[in-house]
Write an enzyme that holds these catalytic residues in place. Structure first.
Site, PDB file in Angstrom:
ATOM      1  N   VAL A   1      10.605  -7.152   9.616  1.00  0.00           N
ATOM      2  CA  VAL A   1      11.737  -6.229   9.797  1.00  0.00           C
ATOM      3  C   VAL A   1      11.359  -5.263  10.919  1.00  0.00           C
ATOM      4  CG1 VAL A   1      13.134  -4.445   8.710  1.00  0.00           C
ATOM      5  CG2 VAL A   1      12.422  -6.456   7.398  1.00  0.00           C
TER       6      VAL A   1
ATOM      7  N   SER B   1       4.066   1.384   7.979  1.00  0.00           N
ATOM      8  CA  SER B   1       3.850   2.707   7.381  1.00  0.00           C
ATOM      9  C   SER B   1       3.205   3.640   8.389  1.00  0.00           C
ATOM     10  CB  SER B   1       2.951   2.587   6.149  1.00  0.00           C
ATOM     11  OG  SER B   1       3.504   1.656   5.248  1.00  0.00           O
TER      12      SER B   1
ATOM     13  N   GLY C   1       4.631 -10.312   3.785  1.00  0.00           N
ATOM     14  CA  GLY C   1       5.388 -10.201   5.027  1.00  0.00           C
ATOM     15  C   GLY C   1       4.695 -10.946   6.166  1.00  0.00           C
ATOM     16  N   GLN C   2       5.508 -11.566   6.996  1.00  0.00           N
ATOM     17  CA  GLN C   2       4.993 -12.206   8.212  1.00  0.00           C
ATOM     18  C   GLN C   2       4.303 -11.188   9.122  1.00  0.00           C
ATOM     19  OE1 GLN C   2       8.017 -14.003  10.730  1.00  0.00           O
ATOM     20  NE2 GLN C   2       6.665 -13.734  12.487  1.00  0.00           N
ATOM     21  N   LYS C   3       4.694  -9.932   8.965  1.00  0.00           N
ATOM     22  CA  LYS C   3       4.110  -8.852   9.766  1.00  0.00           C
ATOM     23  C   LYS C   3       2.584  -8.981   9.834  1.00  0.00           C
ATOM     24  CE  LYS C   3       3.547  -4.527  11.345  1.00  0.00           C
ATOM     25  NZ  LYS C   3       2.454  -3.995  10.602  1.00  0.00           N
ATOM     26  N   ASP C   4       1.984  -9.318   8.683  1.00  0.00           N
ATOM     27  CA  ASP C   4       0.529  -9.502   8.643  1.00  0.00           C
ATOM     28  C   ASP C   4       0.246 -10.997   8.610  1.00  0.00           C
ATOM     29  OD1 ASP C   4      -0.574  -6.581   8.014  1.00  0.00           O
ATOM     30  OD2 ASP C   4       1.318  -6.887   6.968  1.00  0.00           O
TER      31      ASP C   4
ATOM     32  N   MET D   1       0.847  -1.205   0.000  1.00  0.00           N
ATOM     33  CA  MET D   1       0.000   0.000   0.000  1.00  0.00           C
ATOM     34  C   MET D   1       0.878   1.249   0.000  1.00  0.00           C
ATOM     35  SD  MET D   1      -3.427  -0.877   2.066  1.00  0.00           S
ATOM     36  CE  MET D   1      -2.822  -0.638   3.710  1.00  0.00           C
TER      37      MET D   1
ATOM     38  N   GLN E   1      -3.104 -12.304   7.447  1.00  0.00           N
ATOM     39  CA  GLN E   1      -3.244 -12.066   6.010  1.00  0.00           C
ATOM     40  C   GLN E   1      -2.562 -13.189   5.218  1.00  0.00           C
ATOM     41  OE1 GLN E   1      -2.861  -8.065   4.050  1.00  0.00           O
ATOM     42  NE2 GLN E   1      -0.821  -8.823   3.596  1.00  0.00           N
TER      43      GLN E   1
ATOM     44  N   HIS F   1       9.002  -3.460   3.504  1.00  0.00           N
ATOM     45  CA  HIS F   1       8.639  -3.686   2.107  1.00  0.00           C
ATOM     46  C   HIS F   1       9.881  -4.026   1.271  1.00  0.00           C
ATOM     47  CE1 HIS F   1       5.448  -0.666   3.392  1.00  0.00           C
ATOM     48  NE2 HIS F   1       4.712  -1.670   2.989  1.00  0.00           N
TER      49      HIS F   1
END
Ligand code: AMP
Length: 517
Positions: A178, A188, A149-152, A32, A155, A39
Site C-alpha cells: 500500500v 511506520s 505484506g509484500q513490502k517486506d 510491530m 521477509q 497493515h
C-alpha cells in the site's frame, strides 16, 4: 462484537483453543504496531478469508541490531487499538518483551543463507530475530492462515522457507504494497521523515516504476535497469542508497535479465530513517495480485517432463485477478480444515451420505465460481458437470456428491506443476477421510488424474498411461482401486475429461454412478 486485548501468552493460547473448538478458522496478522493503511489491508484480507482475526503488536527486540532504532521505533497503542476496533478485529495480542522472551529463553531460528543477503547483509541477525518471533507467534496462536505484506519481500521469502522447512501447518497470504499518493510505500517509520526527506523518499518508488516501464518496453538487461535507477538516485544527495538490485523471487540472487516475476529491491537511508521498497516486474497492465502470483508461484521446472495440459491461461489470470483468496504462497495452499469448516459443515450435515467425490482441476475460488459459495449461480463448469453427473441443481448435487480440486492454489505459468499437485494431494488425502461411505471418485481432467495416480495411488510416473490415450476409445475410463483409508473395500474411479479445460467431452456417467461398484 468488541475487540479483545490480550497481553499474555497463556490467555492467547486459551483464546485460540476456544476458537478452534468452535471449528472456526483463525487468522494471524503479525505487526510491530504504529499501524497504517498497509497493515489494515492485511487485516481486511484476513477478515475476508477467516472467521476470527488476531492481530499481534510486538516490537521485537530480537530483530533490531544494537545500533538500530528499537528504542525509538514508533509506538502508538491507543491509536492502534482504535483502528483495530473499528476494523472489527477479534483480538489483539500485545505481549510485553518478557512475555515473548522470558528469562532463560535461548532458542533461535537460523534461516540460513537467504537471510544473509540484502536486508540480512545490512542488518546482521535481523531475520534470525524475525524468524524466531514469527515461529513463536505461530506456535502460540496456531493460525490457519497468516498474513504478510509484500513490502517486506525478503521477509516473505524467509517466512515461506520457515513454513516449508519446518512443516508448519499454516497457509501464508501475501498482500500487495500500500502506497501514499506519490508512490512512497506506507511504513511506520515514515512519520520520522522531514518534509524534505519525505519528498526525496518518493524517489525510491519512482525509480522502481521507471525500471518497470523500461522492462515493459523491452529493456530486460538488469545492469541497464539498475544503472537507470542509480542515475535517478544520484540526483538526490539526501538519499543514501544501501542497495538496489534485481533478483530472482525465490532465491533472491541477482538476475542478469529481468523477467516477469523478477523483483527489484531497494533500501536507503534518509538521515537516521531507513526505508525499503520493492517492485515485482509484470506484463503491462498486470495487477499487484497478479505480480505477486508471478513472483511467488514461479513455475518450477518439472524434471520429470510435461504430463498435464496447458490450462486456459487467460481465464486462470482472470480468476486470480478476481480472487484475493488465492493470493497465497503457492506451496502452502488451502488446507482441508478451511474447506471443511467453511463449506462442508454448512452443506453436508451428514458426511456419511456422500457416495461420490468429484475431483476437479484448479480450485474455482472466484467469488461466484464455487457452488459452495454461490449455489444459485451455476457457471459453465457447473452446468457441464451437472450434465456429466446427471443432476439438475446444486441441491441434487450435494445430496450425494462433494466437489474438491486437485490444485487449491492457482499456479501461474504454463501448467500446474508437479510440486503443487503433490502438495495439494496431502489435503486431498485428508479429505478422503471425511467421507467414510464414498463408493466412487470422479476425476476431471489431466491434472487431477496425474495427481491421483501419482500422489494418492502412489504410482510411478512411468507406469501411468497418458491421459489422452486412456480416454481415447470411450471418452472416459474406470478402474477399481483400494485406498488405505477405506480398508479392504473396492472403490470405483472414473476418469473423465475436465468439463471446461479440455476440448473433448466425456459421455454422461450419472447412470453408471448410481449402480453398485
Ligand atoms: P511491520 O509492522 O512493519 O512489522 O509490518 C507488519 C506487516 O505489515 C508486515 O507483514 C509488513 O510487510 C506489512 N506491511 C507494512 N507496510 C506495508 C505496506 N505499505 N503495504 C502492505 N503491507 C505492509
Amino acid at each position: 462484537m468488541s475487540t479483545r486485548w490480550i497481553f499474555t501468552v497463556a490467555e492467547m493460547i486459551s483464546f485460540a483453543t476456544e476458537v478452534r473448538s468452535q471449528s472456526k478458522t483463525l487468522a494471524l496478522v503479525p505487526t510491530m504496531g504504529a499501524l497504517h493503511e498497509g497493515h489494515l489491508s492485511l487485516v481486511r484480507q484476513a477478515k475476508i478469508q477467516c472467521d476470527v482475526v488476531v492481530v499481534s503488536i510486538f516490537v521485537n527486540p530480537a530483530q533490531f541490531g544494537p545500533t538500530e532504532d528499537f528504542a525509538r521505533y514508533p509506538r502508538n497503542p491507543e491509536k492502534d487499538f482504535e483502528l483495530l476496533e473499528s476494523a472489527k478485529v477479534h483480538a489483539v495480542l500485545a505481549p510485553s518483551v518478557d512475555e515473548v522472551f522470558p528469562a532463560g529463553f535461548s532458542t533461535f531460528v537460523d534461516p540460513g543463507q537467504i537471510a544473509t543477503v540484502w536486508e540480512g547483509a545490512q542488518r546482521p541477525g535481523h531475520f534470525r530475530g524475525v524468524a524466531t518471533v514469527v515461529l513463536r507467534l505461530f506456535n502460540i496462536v496456531r493460525p490457519d492462515v497468516a498474513f504478510f505484506g509484500q513490502k517486506d519481500f525478503q521477509q516473505v521469502v524467509i517466512i515461506r522457507r520457515l513454513v516449508e522447512d519446518l512443516n508448519l501447518p499454516v497457509r501464508l497470504v501475501v498482500c500487495p504494497i500500500v502506497r501514499e499518493a506519490d508512490g512512497l510505500a506506507r511504513s511506520s517509520r515514515n512519520i520520522y521523515l522531514s518534509a524534505e526527506d519525505r519528498r526525496a523518499a518518493a524517489l525510491l518508488s519512482r525509480s522502481l516504476k521507471r525500471a518497470e516501464a523500461l522492462a515493459q518496453s523491452g529493456e530486460a538487461d538488469a545492469e541497464t535497469l539498475k544503472a537507470e535507477m542509480r542515475k535517478m538516485f544520484a540526483a538526490e544527495p539526501r538519499l543514501q542508497i544501501d542497495y538496489a538490485a534485481i533478483v530472482d523471487p525465490a532465491t533472491l540472487e541477482p538476475v542478469t535479465h529481468a523477467l516477469p516475476g523478477s523483483v527489484a529491491l531497494v533500501a536507503a537511508h534518509l538521515g537516521a530513517v531507513r526505508l525499503i521498497d520493492n517492485l515485482i516486474f509484470g506484463p503491462p497492465g498486470s495487477s499487484p495480485e497478479m505480480k505477486l502470483q508471478l513472483a511467488l508461484t514461479a513455475p518450477q521446472p518439472d524434471k520429470e517432463g510435461a504430463a498435464a495440459p496447458r490450462p486456459e491461461i487467460d481465464s486462470l489470470r482472470i480468476k486470480i485477478e478476481n480472487c484475493r483468496d488465492c493470493a497465497a504462497v503457492t506451496s502452502i495452499s488451502l488446507p482441508a480444515r478451511e474447506f471443511l469448516f467453511k463449506y462442508l459443515k454448512r452443506d453436508y450435515p451428514n458426511l456419511g451420505a456422500i457416495r461420490v467425490l468429484v475431483i476437479g482441476g484448479c480450485a474455482p475460488i472466484g467469488p461466484t465460481d464455487s457452488p459452495y459459495r454461490n449455489p444459485e449461480q451455476p457457471n459453465l463448469f457447473l452446468t457441464r458437470l451437472y450434465e456429466l453427473l446427471g443432476v439438475q441443481s446444486f441441491a441434487e448435487f450435494k445430496a450425494s456428491f462433494a466437489l474438491t480440486d486437485a490444485a487449491r492454489c492457482h499456479a501461474v505459468g504454463n501448467r500446474v506443476d508437479e510440486r503443487t499437485l503433490e502438495y495439494c494431494a496431502k489435503h486431498l488425502r485428508e479429505e478422503l477421510n471425511l467421507f467414510p461411505n464414498v463408493q466412487s471418485i470422479v476425476i476431471l481432467g489431466e491434472y487431477a488424474y496425474v495427481q491421483f495416480q501419482r500422489h494418492v495411488l502412489g504410482r510411478e510416473r512411468s507406469s501411468i498411461k497418458p491421459f489422452a490415450e486412456l480416454l481415447k476409445a470411450e471418452g472416459w475410463a474406470q478402474e477399481s482401486v483400494r485406498l488405505p483409508c477405506y480398508g479392504e473395500r473396492d472403490l470405483r474411479v472414473l476418469y473423465c475429461y475436465h468439463p471446461t479445460f479440455e476440448n473433448k467431452k466425456s459421455p454422461r456417467v450419472g447412470g453408471y454412478l448410481s449402480s453398485k461398484p
